[in-house]
Design a protein around this motif. Structure first.
Motif, mmCIF file in Angstrom:
data_model
loop_
_atom_site.group_PDB
_atom_site.id
_atom_site.type_symbol
_atom_site.label_atom_id
_atom_site.label_comp_id
_atom_site.label_asym_id
_atom_site.label_seq_id
_atom_site.Cartn_x
_atom_site.Cartn_y
_atom_site.Cartn_z
ATOM 1 N N PHE A 91 6.256 86.035 59.271
ATOM 2 C CA PHE A 91 6.402 84.594 59.065
ATOM 3 C C PHE A 91 6.276 83.791 60.362
ATOM 4 N N PRO A 92 6.982 84.159 61.456
ATOM 5 C CA PRO A 92 6.784 83.421 62.718
ATOM 6 C C PRO A 92 5.363 83.559 63.266
ATOM 7 N N LEU A 93 4.757 84.722 63.088
ATOM 8 C CA LEU A 93 3.385 84.907 63.555
ATOM 9 C C LEU A 93 2.433 84.012 62.776
ATOM 10 N N LEU A 94 2.667 83.893 61.479
ATOM 11 C CA LEU A 94 1.832 83.018 60.643
ATOM 12 C C LEU A 94 1.940 81.577 61.128
ATOM 13 N N ARG A 95 3.155 81.149 61.453
ATOM 14 C CA ARG A 95 3.341 79.790 61.951
ATOM 15 C C ARG A 95 2.584 79.564 63.237
ATOM 16 N N GLU A 128 13.549 69.117 71.801
ATOM 17 C CA GLU A 128 14.392 68.995 70.609
ATOM 18 C C GLU A 128 13.616 69.394 69.350
ATOM 19 N N ARG A 129 12.362 68.994 69.270
ATOM 20 C CA ARG A 129 11.521 69.398 68.135
ATOM 21 C C ARG A 129 11.337 70.909 68.107
ATOM 22 N N LEU A 130 11.168 71.497 69.280
ATOM 23 C CA LEU A 130 11.022 72.943 69.366
ATOM 24 C C LEU A 130 12.275 73.638 68.847
ATOM 25 N N PHE A 131 13.452 73.165 69.239
ATOM 26 C CA PHE A 131 14.699 73.772 68.776
ATOM 27 C C PHE A 131 14.872 73.636 67.264
ATOM 28 N N TRP A 132 14.486 72.491 66.708
ATOM 29 C CA TRP A 132 14.543 72.319 65.253
ATOM 30 C C TRP A 132 13.603 73.299 64.558
ATOM 31 N N CYS A 133 12.438 73.504 65.138
ATOM 32 C CA CYS A 133 11.452 74.411 64.561
ATOM 33 C C CYS A 133 11.944 75.855 64.603
ATOM 34 N N ILE A 134 12.617 76.232 65.673
ATOM 35 C CA ILE A 134 13.153 77.589 65.789
ATOM 36 C C ILE A 134 14.300 77.786 64.803
ATOM 37 N N ALA A 135 15.186 76.811 64.705
ATOM 38 C CA ALA A 135 16.363 76.936 63.844
ATOM 39 C C ALA A 135 16.004 76.874 62.363
ATOM 40 N N PHE A 136 15.098 76.002 61.993
ATOM 41 C CA PHE A 136 14.726 75.805 60.598
ATOM 42 C C PHE A 136 13.211 75.718 60.496
ATOM 43 N N PRO A 137 12.562 76.813 60.114
ATOM 44 C CA PRO A 137 11.098 76.786 60.010
ATOM 45 C C PRO A 137 10.622 75.652 59.115
ATOM 46 N N GLY A 138 9.706 74.876 59.638
ATOM 47 C CA GLY A 138 9.142 73.751 58.895
ATOM 48 C C GLY A 138 9.668 72.398 59.340
ATOM 49 N N PHE A 139 10.868 72.346 59.904
ATOM 50 C CA PHE A 139 11.435 71.058 60.302
ATOM 51 C C PHE A 139 10.698 70.466 61.495
ATOM 52 N N GLY A 140 10.233 71.319 62.400
ATOM 53 C CA GLY A 140 9.457 70.824 63.532
ATOM 54 C C GLY A 140 8.172 70.169 63.071
ATOM 55 N N GLN A 141 7.537 70.769 62.065
ATOM 56 C CA GLN A 141 6.313 70.182 61.517
ATOM 57 C C GLN A 141 6.612 68.853 60.839
ATOM 58 N N LEU A 142 7.721 68.770 60.132
ATOM 59 C CA LEU A 142 8.093 67.494 59.503
ATOM 60 C C LEU A 142 8.317 66.418 60.556
ATOM 61 N N LEU A 143 8.986 66.789 61.648
ATOM 62 C CA LEU A 143 9.236 65.822 62.715
ATOM 63 C C LEU A 143 7.949 65.391 63.407
ATOM 64 N N ASN A 144 6.945 66.256 63.417
ATOM 65 C CA ASN A 144 5.652 65.919 64.014
ATOM 66 C C ASN A 144 4.723 65.201 63.037
ATOM 67 N N GLY A 145 5.200 64.953 61.822
ATOM 68 C CA GLY A 145 4.396 64.229 60.845
ATOM 69 C C GLY A 145 3.444 65.100 60.044
ATOM 70 N N LYS A 146 3.557 66.411 60.178
ATOM 71 C CA LYS A 146 2.710 67.338 59.407
ATOM 72 C C LYS A 146 3.499 67.764 58.175
ATOM 73 N N TYR A 147 3.543 66.865 57.187
ATOM 74 C CA TYR A 147 4.430 67.022 56.048
ATOM 75 C C TYR A 147 4.049 68.179 55.136
ATOM 76 N N LEU A 148 2.785 68.354 54.854
ATOM 77 C CA LEU A 148 2.360 69.439 53.967
ATOM 78 C C LEU A 148 2.705 70.793 54.581
ATOM 79 N N LYS A 149 2.402 70.959 55.859
ATOM 80 C CA LYS A 149 2.696 72.216 56.549
ATOM 81 C C LYS A 149 4.210 72.447 56.607
ATOM 82 N N GLY A 150 4.977 71.406 56.884
ATOM 83 C CA GLY A 150 6.434 71.526 56.959
ATOM 84 C C GLY A 150 7.051 71.919 55.632
ATOM 85 N N ILE A 151 6.630 71.266 54.569
ATOM 86 C CA ILE A 151 7.154 71.587 53.242
ATOM 87 C C ILE A 151 6.746 72.993 52.826
ATOM 88 N N THR A 152 5.532 73.403 53.188
ATOM 89 C CA THR A 152 5.076 74.759 52.881
ATOM 90 C C THR A 152 5.950 75.794 53.582
#
Length: 82
Positions: free
Chosen positions: A73-77, A5-29
């Motif tokens: 952008f996906p490669l950078l992620r 589910e986290r993977l699908f969120w990350c694919i659909a909305f870049p950064g949301f997977g990081q937010l769900l994993n607790g990596k807030y700075l990376k997700g917001i970036t």
């Protein structure tokens, strides 16, 4: 929430997977980058024009200097995630 589910969120909305994993700075970036690239490249308008069959208008309206960030952008992620 499971990993798929986290993977699908990350694919659909870049950064949301990081937010769900607790990596807030990376997700917001990533969310901020996605927003800036979308706005500066006129990406949503270009998609709308192309869906309506106005291909010439879509090509003319595209800001290619900004839209060139999309392929990287996906490669950078992936590089940062490693």
């Amino acid at each position: 929430m499971d990993a798929k589910e986290r993977l699908f969120w990350c694919i659909a909305f870049p950064g949301f997977g990081q937010l769900l994993n607790g990596k807030y700075l990376k997700g917001i970036t990533f969310i901020s980058l996605e927003f800036v690239i979308n706005v500066k490249s006129h990406f949503n308008e270009v998609i709308l024009y192309s869906f309506n069959g106005e291909i010439k208008k879509a090509i003319d309206y595209t800001d290619y200097q900004w839209i060139m960030f999309y392929p990287s952008f996906p490669l950078l992620r992936q590089c940062i995630a490693s």
